[in-house]
Scaffold this active site. Structure first.
Site, mmCIF file in Angstrom:
data_model
loop_
_atom_site.group_PDB
_atom_site.id
_atom_site.type_symbol
_atom_site.label_atom_id
_atom_site.label_comp_id
_atom_site.label_asym_id
_atom_site.label_seq_id
_atom_site.Cartn_x
_atom_site.Cartn_y
_atom_site.Cartn_z
ATOM 1 N N GLN A 50 -18.964 114.224 109.729
ATOM 2 C CA GLN A 50 -20.158 114.966 109.326
ATOM 3 C C GLN A 50 -20.068 116.394 109.858
ATOM 4 O OE1 GLN A 50 -23.870 112.258 109.943
ATOM 5 N NE2 GLN A 50 -22.295 111.519 111.324
ATOM 6 N N VAL A 55 -18.898 120.212 110.559
ATOM 7 C CA VAL A 55 -18.418 121.305 109.726
ATOM 8 C C VAL A 55 -17.427 122.175 110.505
ATOM 9 C CG1 VAL A 55 -20.387 121.247 108.170
ATOM 10 C CG2 VAL A 55 -20.537 122.636 110.238
ATOM 11 N N ASP A 56 -17.153 121.797 111.767
ATOM 12 C CA ASP A 56 -16.100 122.503 112.516
ATOM 13 C C ASP A 56 -14.736 121.991 112.068
ATOM 14 O OD1 ASP A 56 -15.082 120.286 114.209
ATOM 15 O OD2 ASP A 56 -17.041 120.361 115.192
ATOM 16 N N HIS A 114 -19.972 116.771 104.932
ATOM 17 C CA HIS A 114 -21.058 117.753 104.941
ATOM 18 C C HIS A 114 -20.552 119.188 104.752
ATOM 19 C CE1 HIS A 114 -24.055 114.903 107.223
ATOM 20 N NE2 HIS A 114 -23.876 114.575 105.963
ATOM 21 N N CYS A 140 -19.064 128.865 95.735
ATOM 22 C CA CYS A 140 -19.742 129.710 94.756
ATOM 23 C C CYS A 140 -20.861 128.912 94.098
ATOM 24 C CB CYS A 140 -18.773 130.235 93.700
ATOM 25 S SG CYS A 140 -19.652 131.235 92.474
ATOM 26 N N GLY A 142 -20.113 109.584 118.241
ATOM 27 C CA GLY A 142 -20.851 110.820 118.483
ATOM 28 C C GLY A 142 -21.823 111.207 117.403
ATOM 29 N N SER A 200 -25.940 110.477 115.845
ATOM 30 C CA SER A 200 -27.244 109.913 116.187
ATOM 31 C C SER A 200 -27.700 108.855 115.197
ATOM 32 C CB SER A 200 -28.294 111.029 116.251
ATOM 33 O OG SER A 200 -28.374 111.670 114.990
#
Ligand code: OAD
Length: 233
Positions: free
Chosen positions: A91, A93-94, A109, A117, A175, A177
């Site tokens: 999930q 985005v790093d 995500h 775009c 990691g 929730s």
């Protein structure tokens, strides 16, 4: 019918916390007083594009100052050494899983180092700031936005994820929730298809009760210990 060696791993912000990236719902989870739910929506983007773009510009810039931790590295080692499929669904985005060496990674995500775009759907690598109105190289529309799946939008790669969950013999959640669907429902999907299920998290998540086993503590300790034990057979 589960494949006895197929593993699906779901990760969330908690795996990157010890690298120095704030989680969404814990201490420090607010950004200039905004809840993530107030920033990460199509409505927020339409209402205040400068705010939303700045939120993600700061997060993209923060990637330069962080590195993968022992948990990311252990998952990359598992993928290299395990004699079956290991699919990492994140999930996050790093890009810390990729920088640790994982290759089979699905960013459900979206990704900070990507622009989308809004006019033509093109996705392209993006490293610097992304001001509102940035021009898409594919269609020339001034419509580039952060390539993040906002609340109310459909996550990426759902077909591949559901297919992998249906044949996994083990599902591990690390990691997260368990507050955001559809990811929070993966444990039940995997169970229904016959997988064993394990949670590795700092504390019990909202979905702890669905797992066969839960281990609680920091990911940098729990994940390498779990990988070592699995590889030792
Ligand atoms: P959350 O911030 O909701 O949850 C992070 C979880 O990690 C919590 O359960 C913490 O207890 C746990 N945690 C914190 N530090 C940890 C550590 N060192 N080791 C292990 N666990 C630790 O983050 P997510 O569950 O990832 O979506 O949030 C899900 C989605 O909500 C995100 O992908 C994001 C957000 O809105 C989008 O941006 C679309």
């Amino acid at each position: 019918m589960p494949d006895s060696r197929a593993i699906v791993i779901l990760t969330g912000a908690g795996i990157s916390a010890e690298s120095g990236l704030a989680t969404f719902r814990g201490p420090g989870g607010l950004w200039e007083g905004h809840r993530v739910e107030d920033v990460c929506t199509p409505e927020a983007l339409a209402r205040d594009p400068a705010l939303v773009h700045r939120f993600y510009d700061l997060r993209r810039a923060a990637l330069a100052g962080v590195a993968p931790n022992a948990a990311h590295e252990a998952l990359a080692r598992l993928e290299r050494s395990w004699p079956g499929d290991v699919l990492l669904v994140t999930q996050n985005v790093d890009d810390l899983h990729e920088r640790a060496g994982s290759q089979a990674v699905l960013h459900m995500h979206g990704a900070l180092r990507s622009a989308l775009c809004a006019a033509c759907g093109e996705r392209l690598r993006w490293d610097g700031p992304l001001p509102p109105g940035s021009v898409c190289p594919a269609c020339a529309g001034p419509a580039l936005r952060p390539d993040i799946v906002f609340f109310g939008e459909i996550p990426y790669e759902m077909d591949r994820i559901e297919q992998a969950l249906s044949r996994a013999s083990l599902f591990v959640s690390i990691g997260t929730s368990g507050a955001v669907y559809p990811a929070a429902g993966f444990v039940r999907m995997a169970r229904a298809c016959g997988a064993g299920t394990l949670e590795l998290n700092l504390e019990p998540s909202a979905g702890s009760g669905w797992f066969d086993e839960c281990r609680h503590g920091p990911a940098s300790q729990l994940v390498p210990a779990w990988v070592d034990a699995l590889l030792a057979g």
